[in-house]
Scaffold this active site. Structure first.
Site, PDB file in Angstrom:
ATOM      1  N   ASP A  87       0.863  -1.182   0.000  1.00 17.18           N
ATOM      2  CA  ASP A  87       0.000   0.000   0.000  1.00 17.18           C
ATOM      3  C   ASP A  87       0.897   1.229   0.000  1.00 17.18           C
ATOM      4  OD1 ASP A  87      -2.441   1.588   0.413  1.00 17.18           O
ATOM      5  OD2 ASP A  87      -1.637   1.957   2.412  1.00 17.18           O
ATOM      6  N   SER A  88       0.301   2.385  -0.266  1.00 16.91           N
ATOM      7  CA  SER A  88       1.055   3.626  -0.209  1.00 16.91           C
ATOM      8  C   SER A  88       1.543   3.933   1.206  1.00 16.91           C
ATOM      9  CB  SER A  88       0.168   4.768  -0.698  1.00 16.91           C
ATOM     10  OG  SER A  88      -1.037   4.786   0.047  1.00 16.91           O
ATOM     11  N   CYS A 118      -4.228  -1.139  -2.135  1.00 20.88           N
ATOM     12  CA  CYS A 118      -4.366   0.316  -2.247  1.00 20.88           C
ATOM     13  C   CYS A 118      -5.221   0.569  -3.477  1.00 20.88           C
ATOM     14  CB  CYS A 118      -2.976   0.937  -2.416  1.00 20.88           C
ATOM     15  SG  CYS A 118      -2.971   2.694  -2.792  1.00 20.88           S
ATOM     16  N   GLU A 146      -6.121   9.948   9.200  1.00 21.27           N
ATOM     17  CA  GLU A 146      -4.748   9.885   9.724  1.00 21.27           C
ATOM     18  C   GLU A 146      -4.562  10.798  10.934  1.00 21.27           C
ATOM     19  OE1 GLU A 146      -1.581   9.410   7.023  1.00 21.27           O
ATOM     20  OE2 GLU A 146      -2.666   7.790   6.034  1.00 21.27           O
ATOM     21  N   CYS A 167     -11.459   3.333  -1.046  1.00 19.29           N
ATOM     22  CA  CYS A 167     -10.191   3.829  -0.511  1.00 19.29           C
ATOM     23  C   CYS A 167      -9.937   3.084   0.780  1.00 19.29           C
ATOM     24  CB  CYS A 167     -10.277   5.336  -0.256  1.00 19.29           C
ATOM     25  SG  CYS A 167      -8.813   5.980   0.598  1.00 19.29           S
ATOM     26  N   HIS A 173      -8.787   3.897   3.548  1.00 14.14           N
ATOM     27  CA  HIS A 173      -9.054   4.557   4.831  1.00 14.14           C
ATOM     28  C   HIS A 173     -10.549   4.627   5.173  1.00 14.14           C
ATOM     29  CE1 HIS A 173      -4.940   5.697   4.210  1.00 14.14           C
ATOM     30  NE2 HIS A 173      -4.902   6.473   5.284  1.00 14.14           N
TER      31      HIS A 173
HETATM   32  N1  DGL Z   1      -4.187   3.828   0.063  1.00 11.91           N
HETATM   33  C1  DGL Z   1      -4.769   4.901  -0.712  1.00 11.91           C
HETATM   34  C2  DGL Z   1      -5.978   4.385  -1.491  1.00 11.91           C
HETATM   35  O1  DGL Z   1      -6.611   3.410  -1.140  1.00 11.91           O
HETATM   36  C3  DGL Z   1      -5.164   6.075   0.159  1.00 11.91           C
HETATM   37  C4  DGL Z   1      -3.979   6.865   0.679  1.00 11.91           C
HETATM   38  C5  DGL Z   1      -3.190   7.535  -0.435  1.00 11.91           C
HETATM   39  O2  DGL Z   1      -3.680   8.464  -1.082  1.00 11.91           O
HETATM   40  O3  DGL Z   1      -2.068   7.087  -0.671  1.00 11.91           O
HETATM   41  O4  DGL Z   1      -6.319   4.957  -2.490  1.00 11.91           O
END
Ligand code: DGL
Length: 276
Positions: free
Chosen positions: A14-15, A77, A156, A188, A190
């Protein structure tokens, strides 16, 4: 098949922290699997970046996970799945799964009025990746999408039940509600943490689809179908790699995983140098 490949770890990336929502679901669904998680904390967020950048990061991380012995890759992600999944599938010869197909598939099965809302980062929404899958698997559905870029920083900051978050949800979700969708994809990583706010703002009659949960179920089915399930009866190990020391990772990570994240290593993704 020899047990060798079956007992190899699953590679998840993931990012940053958000993919822990997928991780949490995997721990429930396939507890016997060993899992290596890579969070690109040095380059987060992906949701505001170009496809080109996201593809190049995703490629690097996939190579890293393969060097760690991964038997399959899960792009946990949405932004990276949207930008990089087709390319990674083409370039690497191990199974690569993203979060978009499982989420779109679940939404198509659950909607009754065929009107599906999709919310995600700017990168995910601009990519139209969810729409493309829906056009293929359920062409009679009508998608309505909305980027909600402020949701990620609000999560966050731990503001999951803050008045500002409720106001932001009202602002973003009003047009989605007006489109009379009966199903909404949380596109997403989050957003599962904002489930209560999103459900309340959309109305109790709207079904929320959690892409993280659907992905874990999908991957479990795929591992079994491909004869890749780890036969071990004991709980697998989990290793976490980050591309930068992130003070947030433990704090926010515990929100996702409901507990402390152990076994964490900072690594230089290109050279595999472990940085302590
Ligand atoms: N993990 C990213 C997503 O699901 C969200 C956080 C980011 O923008 O890196 O799109």
């Amino acid at each position: 098949m020899a047990n060798g490949l079956k007992s190899a770890p699953i590679g998840v990336f993931d990012s940053g922290i958000g993919g822990l929502s997928v991780m949490a679901e995997l721990l429930q669904t396939v507890p016997g699997e060993d899992i290596i998680y890579f969070g690109d904390t040095a380059r987060v967020p992906y949701g505001t970046k170009s496809d080109r950048a996201i593809i190049s990061f995703s490629r690097e991380i996939t190579r890293f996970l393969i060097r760690q012995g991964a038997k399959v890759i899960i792009i946990a992600c949405n932004s990276a799945s949207a930008a990089a999944l087709p390319l990674l599938r083409e370039e690497f010869d191990l199974p690569v799964f993203g979060v978009i197909e499982p989420g779109a598939d679940a939404a198509a099965r659950r909607t009754k009025n065929r009107r599906i809302g999709i919310i995600g980062t700017t990168a995910t929404i601009h990519s139209r990746a969810y729409q493309r899958v829906l056009e293929k698997i359920a062409p009679d559905t009508q998608p309505f999408s909305r980027a909600c870029p402020l949701f990620v920083p609000l999560v966050e900051e731990g503001m999951v039940d803050h008045p500002i978050t409720w106001q932001t949800a009202e602002h973003y979700l009003l047009p989605v509600r007006e489109a009379e969708v009966d199903t909404l994809i949380l596109g997403c990583t989050h957003y599962p943490l904002l489930r209560a706010v999103i459900q309340d703002t959309m109305g109790a009659e709207v079904t929320l689809v959690d892409s993280a949960r659907e992905t874990a179920r999908f991957v479990a089915a795929q591992l079994s179908e491909r004869n890749l399930l780890n036969p071990s009866l004991s709980e697998g190990y989990r290793k976490y790699f980050l591309s930068d020391q992130s003070p947030n990772f433990q704090r926010v990570g515990s929100l996702f995983l409901d507990g402390f994240v152990n076994n964490l290593t900072v690594v230089d993704v290109e050279s595999d140098t472990f940085r302590g």
